[in-house]
Design an enzyme around this catalytic site. Structure first.
Site, PDB file in Angstrom:
ATOM      1  N   GLU A 106       9.048  15.822  15.768  1.00  0.00           N
ATOM      2  CA  GLU A 106       9.501  15.686  14.377  1.00  0.00           C
ATOM      3  C   GLU A 106       8.733  16.690  13.511  1.00  0.00           C
ATOM      4  O   GLU A 106       7.514  16.657  13.429  1.00  0.00           O
ATOM      5  CB  GLU A 106       9.240  14.261  13.878  1.00  0.00           C
ATOM      6  CG  GLU A 106       9.729  14.047  12.460  1.00  0.00           C
ATOM      7  CD  GLU A 106       9.583  12.600  11.988  1.00  0.00           C
ATOM      8  OE1 GLU A 106       8.474  12.053  12.058  1.00  0.00           O
ATOM      9  OE2 GLU A 106      10.591  12.022  11.548  1.00  0.00           O
ATOM     10  N   GLY A 121       6.626   5.004   8.385  1.00  0.00           N
ATOM     11  CA  GLY A 121       5.771   6.193   8.432  1.00  0.00           C
ATOM     12  C   GLY A 121       5.785   6.834   9.803  1.00  0.00           C
ATOM     13  O   GLY A 121       6.784   6.756  10.527  1.00  0.00           O
ATOM     14  N   GLU A 126       9.301   1.203  11.058  1.00  0.00           N
ATOM     15  CA  GLU A 126      10.348   2.195  10.807  1.00  0.00           C
ATOM     16  C   GLU A 126       9.674   3.549  10.962  1.00  0.00           C
ATOM     17  O   GLU A 126       8.953   3.992  10.058  1.00  0.00           O
ATOM     18  CB  GLU A 126      10.873   2.054   9.369  1.00  0.00           C
ATOM     19  CG  GLU A 126      11.697   0.820   9.108  1.00  0.00           C
ATOM     20  CD  GLU A 126      13.067   0.883   9.754  1.00  0.00           C
ATOM     21  OE1 GLU A 126      13.538   1.984  10.103  1.00  0.00           O
ATOM     22  OE2 GLU A 126      13.658  -0.192   9.934  1.00  0.00           O
ATOM     23  N   LYS A 158       0.866  -1.183   0.000  1.00  0.00           N
ATOM     24  CA  LYS A 158       0.000   0.000   0.000  1.00  0.00           C
ATOM     25  C   LYS A 158       0.900   1.229   0.000  1.00  0.00           C
ATOM     26  O   LYS A 158       1.439   1.623   1.027  1.00  0.00           O
ATOM     27  CB  LYS A 158      -0.882  -0.026   1.250  1.00  0.00           C
ATOM     28  CG  LYS A 158      -2.235   0.648   1.100  1.00  0.00           C
ATOM     29  CD  LYS A 158      -2.174   2.128   0.796  1.00  0.00           C
ATOM     30  CE  LYS A 158      -1.901   2.966   2.029  1.00  0.00           C
ATOM     31  NZ  LYS A 158      -1.767   4.413   1.687  1.00  0.00           N
ATOM     32  N   CYS A 201      13.334  10.632   7.648  1.00  0.00           N
ATOM     33  CA  CYS A 201      13.124  10.141   9.009  1.00  0.00           C
ATOM     34  C   CYS A 201      14.364  10.344   9.881  1.00  0.00           C
ATOM     35  O   CYS A 201      14.256  10.633  11.059  1.00  0.00           O
ATOM     36  CB  CYS A 201      12.721   8.684   8.984  1.00  0.00           C
ATOM     37  SG  CYS A 201      13.828   7.645   8.027  1.00  0.00           S
TER      38      CYS A 201
HETATM   39  P1  NAI Z   1       1.465   8.398   7.854  1.00  0.00           P
HETATM   40  O1  NAI Z   1       2.281   7.588   8.791  1.00  0.00           O
HETATM   41  O2  NAI Z   1       0.040   8.616   8.234  1.00  0.00           O
HETATM   42  O3  NAI Z   1       1.477   7.700   6.407  1.00  0.00           O
HETATM   43  C1  NAI Z   1       2.347   6.654   6.042  1.00  0.00           C
HETATM   44  C2  NAI Z   1       1.555   5.558   5.341  1.00  0.00           C
HETATM   45  O4  NAI Z   1       0.590   5.002   6.232  1.00  0.00           O
HETATM   46  C3  NAI Z   1       0.763   6.038   4.127  1.00  0.00           C
HETATM   47  O5  NAI Z   1       0.790   5.048   3.138  1.00  0.00           O
HETATM   48  C4  NAI Z   1      -0.635   6.173   4.685  1.00  0.00           C
HETATM   49  O6  NAI Z   1      -1.662   6.087   3.723  1.00  0.00           O
HETATM   50  C5  NAI Z   1      -0.711   4.996   5.625  1.00  0.00           C
HETATM   51  N1  NAI Z   1      -1.733   5.092   6.670  1.00  0.00           N
HETATM   52  C6  NAI Z   1      -2.303   6.207   7.180  1.00  0.00           C
HETATM   53  N2  NAI Z   1      -3.189   5.872   8.145  1.00  0.00           N
HETATM   54  C7  NAI Z   1      -3.167   4.532   8.244  1.00  0.00           C
HETATM   55  C8  NAI Z   1      -3.842   3.577   9.088  1.00  0.00           C
HETATM   56  N3  NAI Z   1      -4.717   3.954  10.015  1.00  0.00           N
HETATM   57  N4  NAI Z   1      -3.552   2.267   8.945  1.00  0.00           N
HETATM   58  C9  NAI Z   1      -2.651   1.865   8.031  1.00  0.00           C
HETATM   59  N5  NAI Z   1      -1.994   2.701   7.215  1.00  0.00           N
HETATM   60  C10 NAI Z   1      -2.239   4.019   7.312  1.00  0.00           C
HETATM   61  O7  NAI Z   1       2.230   9.755   7.631  1.00  0.00           O
HETATM   62  P2  NAI Z   1       1.719  11.140   6.967  1.00  0.00           P
HETATM   63  O8  NAI Z   1       0.361  11.441   7.493  1.00  0.00           O
HETATM   64  O9  NAI Z   1       1.881  11.049   5.500  1.00  0.00           O
HETATM   65  O10 NAI Z   1       2.776  12.217   7.525  1.00  0.00           O
HETATM   66  C11 NAI Z   1       2.613  12.843   8.777  1.00  0.00           C
HETATM   67  C12 NAI Z   1       3.914  12.940   9.525  1.00  0.00           C
HETATM   68  O11 NAI Z   1       4.431  11.656   9.771  1.00  0.00           O
HETATM   69  C13 NAI Z   1       5.028  13.661   8.814  1.00  0.00           C
HETATM   70  O12 NAI Z   1       4.966  15.024   8.994  1.00  0.00           O
HETATM   71  C14 NAI Z   1       6.250  13.067   9.471  1.00  0.00           C
HETATM   72  O13 NAI Z   1       6.524  13.714  10.682  1.00  0.00           O
HETATM   73  C15 NAI Z   1       5.835  11.658   9.756  1.00  0.00           C
HETATM   74  N6  NAI Z   1       6.334  10.734   8.714  1.00  0.00           N
HETATM   75  C16 NAI Z   1       7.482  10.051   8.930  1.00  0.00           C
HETATM   76  C17 NAI Z   1       7.995   9.241   7.947  1.00  0.00           C
HETATM   77  C18 NAI Z   1       9.263   8.500   8.152  1.00  0.00           C
HETATM   78  O14 NAI Z   1       9.931   8.115   7.195  1.00  0.00           O
HETATM   79  N7  NAI Z   1       9.639   8.212   9.370  1.00  0.00           N
HETATM   80  C19 NAI Z   1       7.357   9.096   6.638  1.00  0.00           C
HETATM   81  C20 NAI Z   1       6.123   9.834   6.511  1.00  0.00           C
HETATM   82  C21 NAI Z   1       5.663  10.621   7.523  1.00  0.00           C
END
Ligand code: NAI
Ligand code: MG
Length: 497
Positions: A400, A243, A265, A191, A299
């Site tokens: 972050e 994420g 991660e 996904k 990250c």
């Molecule tokens: P997110 O963690 O919500 O999204 C990452 C993935 O998870 C996407 O594919 C999203 O569609 C999916 N997702 C969202 N809700 C979900 C759920 N309930 N169950 C399963 N999958 C789900 O991150 P988002 O909203 O894009 O970004 C928000 C903040 O998160 C950023 O500002 C950053 O601080 C952090 N982040 C950190 C990352 C890293 O590499 N450590 C990568 C992306 C975001």
């Protein structure tokens, strides 16, 4: 003069009319509901593609295809066959690399030169996973059971993997999830993030072109609800997630119902420590790019920069001047170093912190504003920003931001800086700059983080583990632990008398 203000001349032919379907059981299929969603260029605001929005029914279909493939001919592939397949995939990916890099740049806005810079890493990774495929082995173990029994272990693929990835490094993330799947003989439902799903979709198609049987690699595009359906599906054996922490927590909760294996991660607020004896000519640009690369959407970004008092003013000034020299521009322009943030939502998040910094008493040294001039009004550019005199308990120093924002803090002693570096709920990475090998090794030992770089900031390799301590997650990607997470261990006993 090339016009970088429109994606028109840059769309890979693969995009066609811009409509993309799900990839389930080797077929491109619409979502059962017929629903779609749109993906826009972070740089120009133009529509890049309209993708199928996978719902619960589609996720279920993909998981069923994945299960059937896991139990089908794929289970009889020899290690050397999986290896050959990964090597073919590496070749196909390399041949099409420029287009794959372009898909990431079109959607999430990473400057094209930076996207293209990932070529070597991607090749090394796929070739590493190919090597792994024929190197999986168990052990023969002595036992003390009263009758003669030979005991040994078999390493077996864990089964159907649900992989959920973010938008900040889409192609790379897809490769580091799918690579171990193919190396170990698992199957996967991937996904991608709603902001950048195209390169993962194309990567999965290339897996099929390389000879992966239908159902082994499936892609369900969609937003959080699609990921939630995947992480709650009872027939998924493992979830590999990259994420944010809060989403990770939801996934762990959902996965608990059927005790899936889970790897997380997550994010960080990584300390980067510059001692007074450091080679500042090397440390300053590296520390700056440790924050500003990918507009801070990394990250492992080294966003808490601790600088020893005697060189503090110099580092603050030189880092600010380095930041000012970075070329902010359109993502398609090869000379651009700083591209836009991925989305308005991400900008609002970052802007919130930019307001908080001065409010809480941080000194703004440079940056701090959105940039719209020079054709940059269709996306969300933020100037590389440096705050000095940041206190450890300010929100900009604790949370972050995922934007191009450095917080610089002075320190006076070794023990003090180590304690402050560790006083974070995160533990993803850390950096140390010194010419004193003993000091460096003492710091490495005491920093509570999954990766530490000395006289360097940020490096990743498929052979080296990467992952989080504390709330930065659990499990490792890279190294043998990466592969272990896709394997089960079976203990076998054979009576020999
Ligand atoms: P997110 O963690 O919500 O999204 C990452 C993935 O998870 C996407 O594919 C999203 O569609 C999916 N997702 C969202 N809700 C979900 C759920 N309930 N169950 C399963 N999958 C789900 O991150 P988002 O909203 O894009 O970004 C928000 C903040 O998160 C950023 O500002 C950053 O601080 C952090 N982040 C950190 C990352 C890293 O590499 N450590 C990568 C992306 C975001
Ligand atoms: Mg976008």
């Amino acid at each position: 003069m090339t016009d970088y203000s429109s994606i028109a001349g840059f769309r890979p032919a693969w995009l066609g009319d811009g409509r993309k379907k799900l990839l389930i059981d080797g077929q491109a299929v619409e979502a059962r509901s017929g629903e779609t969603f749109k993906s826009f260029s972070a740089s120009t605001g133009e529509l890049v593609a309209e993708l199928a929005l996978a719902g619960e029914a589609d996720v279920d279909r993909a998981v069923k295809a994945s299960r059937a493939a896991f139990e089908g001919p794929w289970s009889r592939f020899k290690p050397a066959e999986r290896q050959a397949l990964l090597l073919r995939l590496a070749e196909l990916v390399d041949a099409e690399f420029d287009d794959l890099a372009m898909l990431d740049t079109l959607e999430m806005g990473r400057p094209i030169t930076a996207s293209k810079g990932l070529r070597g890493m991607l090749q090394r990774s796929l070739r590493h996973f190919a090597g792994v495929a024929s190197a999986i082995h168990g052990q023969t173990l002595g036992n003390s059971f009263p009758v003669e029994l030979l005991s040994y272990t078999l390493r077996e693929p864990v089964g159907v993997v649900g992989a959920i990835i973010p938008w900040n490094g889409p192609l790379f993330s897809a490769a580091w999830k799918i690579g171990p799947v193919l190396a170990t003989g698992c199957t996967v439902v991937l996904k991608p993030a709603e902001d950048a799903g195209l390169s993962a979709l194309r990567f999965a198609e290339l897996c099929h072109e390389a000879g992966v049987p239908p159902g082994v690699v499936n892609v369900v595009t969609g937003a959080g609800a699609t990921g939630a359906a995947l992480s709650a599906h009872p027939d998924v054996d493992k979830i590999a997630f990259t994420g944010s922490g809060p989403t990770g927590q939801r996934i762990v909760e959902a996965s608990a119902r059927t005790f899936k294996k889970v790897s997380m991660e997550l994010g960080g607020k990584s300390p980067n420590i510059i001692f007074a004896d450091a080679d500042l000519d090397a440390a300053i640009p590296a520390a700056a790019m440790g924050v500003f690369n990918n507009s801070g959407q990394v990250c492992a970004a080294g966003t808490r920069l601790f600088v020893e008092r005697p060189v503090y003013d110099e580092v603050v000034a030189r880092l600010a001047s380095f930041a000012q020299g970075l070329k902010i521009g359109l993502s398609l322009d090869p000379s651009t170093q700083i591209g836009p943030l991925v989305s308005q939502r991400q900008y609002e998040r970052v802007a919130g912190y930019l307001a908080l910094g001065p409010q809480q008493g941080a000194r703004l040294v440079t940056g701090g504003a959105r940039v719209t001039e020079g054709g940059l009004d269709k996306g969300y550019w933020v100037e590389p920003t440096v705050y000095a005199d940041v206190a450890d308990d300010m929100r900009i120093a604790c949370e972050e931001i995922f934007g191009p924002v450095a917080s610089i803090m002075p320190f006076d002693s070794f023990d003090e800086v180590i304690a402050r570096a560790n006083s974070s709920r995160f533990g993803l990475a850390g950096g140390v700059w010194t010419k004193d090998i003993n000091k460096a090794m003492a710091a490495v030992k005491r920093i509570r983080a999954g990766s530490v770089w000395v006289n360097h900031y940020f490096a990743m390799d498929p052979a080296v583990p990467f992952g989080g301590y504390k709330m930065s997650g659990f499990g490792r990607e890279g190294g043998s632990e990466h592969i272990d997470a896709y394997l089960q261990t079976k203990g076998v006993w054979i009576r020999t008398e």
